[in-house]
Design a protein around this motif. Sequence first.
Motif, short mmCIF file in Angstrom:
data_model
loop_
_atom_site.label_atom_id
_atom_site.label_comp_id
_atom_site.label_asym_id
_atom_site.label_seq_id
_atom_site.Cartn_x
_atom_site.Cartn_y
_atom_site.Cartn_z
N GLU A 120 -13.20 1.52 26.14
CA GLU A 120 -12.23 2.14 27.04
C GLU A 120 -11.38 3.18 26.32
O GLU A 120 -11.01 4.21 26.90
CB GLU A 120 -11.33 1.07 27.65
CG GLU A 120 -12.04 0.14 28.62
CD GLU A 120 -11.18 -1.04 29.01
OE1 GLU A 120 -9.95 -0.89 29.06
OE2 GLU A 120 -11.74 -2.13 29.25
N GLU A 498 -12.53 -6.29 30.65
CA GLU A 498 -11.78 -5.05 30.57
C GLU A 498 -10.32 -5.32 30.21
O GLU A 498 -9.66 -6.20 30.77
CB GLU A 498 -11.84 -4.30 31.91
CG GLU A 498 -13.21 -3.78 32.28
CD GLU A 498 -14.16 -4.86 32.78
OE1 GLU A 498 -13.68 -6.00 33.01
OE2 GLU A 498 -15.37 -4.58 32.90
N SER A 501 -7.13 -5.87 32.70
CA SER A 501 -7.60 -6.24 34.04
C SER A 501 -6.96 -7.54 34.48
O SER A 501 -6.45 -8.33 33.67
CB SER A 501 -9.13 -6.41 34.03
OG SER A 501 -9.51 -7.49 33.20
N ASP A 502 -6.98 -7.78 35.80
CA ASP A 502 -6.45 -9.04 36.32
C ASP A 502 -7.17 -10.23 35.70
O ASP A 502 -6.55 -11.26 35.39
CB ASP A 502 -6.61 -9.08 37.85
CG ASP A 502 -5.65 -8.14 38.55
OD1 ASP A 502 -4.64 -7.73 37.93
OD2 ASP A 502 -5.92 -7.78 39.72
N GLU A 504 -8.56 -10.46 32.70
CA GLU A 504 -8.10 -10.71 31.34
C GLU A 504 -6.72 -11.36 31.34
O GLU A 504 -6.47 -12.33 30.61
CB GLU A 504 -8.04 -9.40 30.56
CG GLU A 504 -7.60 -9.62 29.11
CD GLU A 504 -7.21 -8.34 28.38
OE1 GLU A 504 -7.71 -8.12 27.27
OE2 GLU A 504 -6.40 -7.58 28.93
N ALA A 551 -13.58 -12.68 40.11
CA ALA A 551 -13.87 -11.56 39.21
C ALA A 551 -14.95 -11.92 38.20
O ALA A 551 -15.85 -11.12 37.91
CB ALA A 551 -12.59 -11.12 38.50
#
Length: 566
Positions: A120, A498, A501-502, A504, A551
């Motif tokens: 990223e 990621e 992210s939610d 993580e 997710a």
Amino acid sequence: MKRKLSILLLSLLFMLAVSVLVACNADSTSDTDTSNEGEESEDTNDTSGDEPLTLTFFSADGEEKSFDDPVAQKITEETGIKLEIDYPVGGNDEAIPLMIASGDYPDLIYAKGDIGKLIEAGGVIKLDDLIEEKGDNLKAMYGEQIDRLRNSVDDPSIYTVGTYGVENAYWETSGTFQIQLDVLRELGYPEITSLEEYEDAITEYYEKYPEIDGQPTIPLSLLGSDWRWLITVGNPAGFAAGLTDDGQWAVDDETGETTYKFLLPEMKEYFKWLNGLNDKGLLDPESFTQTHDTYISKLSSGRVLSIADQDWNIGDADAALVSSGNEWKTYAPLAVTLGDEYESQGLKDYGFAGGWGIAISATSERQEEAFEFLDWMASEEAQILVNWGIEGENYDVVDGKRVMKEEDRERMNTDSDYPKETGVGYYVYPYPQWGNGALDSDGQPITPDSEQDIIENFNDAEKEVLAEYGMDNWIEWFPSTDSLGVSNHGTVANYSIESGSDLEIIQQKADDLTEQRITQTVLGSPDDFDEAWDSMIDELEAMDIDKANEAMTQKTLDVMELWGTK
């Protein structure tokens, strides 16, 4: 007068400029000649008389060690490359974020689960073109499984290579639960397949021998004071419930549905059992506070009857017990589960896992050289070297077959410093590796760890116990690899999540919560267990754990789509 002075001054300045230009031109010619020589040397990879090229390498796993053992020297001789390896101090998990923040990257990076953050941030390069143009060894090694190197459905690029073997054979298991050989001998070699039978065995031996060599006997010891909480506390709970090794997740390998595993009723059942052990005085009271050194010291003393651990975490203790003549205090792996309705996954074939691997940084000025090094590590020559060592020094060729020297074989089994001192086996992980099931072009095993070698290397106590059970190898206690099948999703433990992210954020909160609450619950009163466990589940639901389940399920489905297994 002024005019004459100006003309004189201009003349002097002109002469000075000419002199500077001549000097610069001479320097430039000299630099160019040197540069060309260097480029020619690099292109031909002829390092005779030249210093090797040093590549910096950050590895998220390992310990400080210089790249100068005999195998490392041979690697440098063959490639012209020397590695300067850096490791995170004290298991520091902020190394990659700090690297990203500074923009200061080494040439090569093994980031484990943080590879997604580097991607990223643009900190690593795509390897697809390099693999296509000059990655013959890597293409041959990965074959049809090369798609498992790809990052994601949205970004199907390849950023990393290495870490796990491509062709694996399962001739041994690290074991989930392990028990001292002397316990099995003393109790007449009982069958132990359930937690109840496991508890009965260590209880009976403990009552007969409350002390060993003048020290208190410890029926079961864990190491839950650091990241190894996952290894000795969290993971065994899943193994007892017949789950595959997917970290904190439980996966339906057919549908891809993925659930945070501590929500499952089987997890409550396992930890209720562990809570009962603690209440009976069968669990080491330092299980959640002791350091790794203390834990290994206890195991090395021979007074710990059982553990729930992996072989790689207890290697030093095992070597110490053997070298001190305490072979009967070493451990046998057990296929223990909650009950007959659950099947141990100890010999599960996850296929080539992909996901994690070694990447090349975007700022490296030696990207091609770094890639060529990684590709060479995938060659047959390199694989034989890193697994077997140097012919004539570590192994001989007898009747056309590689045979490990007796001294080396002995040290491999008893001396934990052997890999570090010789380099034999040290540069397998996390580099590209064929796997222990691979054969070279002559049809010989690429590693010295064939099943026959493993069997021959069992200590005398192991051989005696195996004979009593009518077995040649411990894996005969476990459901076979063939019967368990190959995983369609690999293992969630290797997925890149990621950054920010939610998923993580929620998982990190959930992991922190479960580690704390489960520890408290195990050490608490059995009368309070149900209420404490239900309270933890409520907290997980309040942090929106269902959103994380959705997710991770999607991520599992994406992986199966990318690999063509669904």
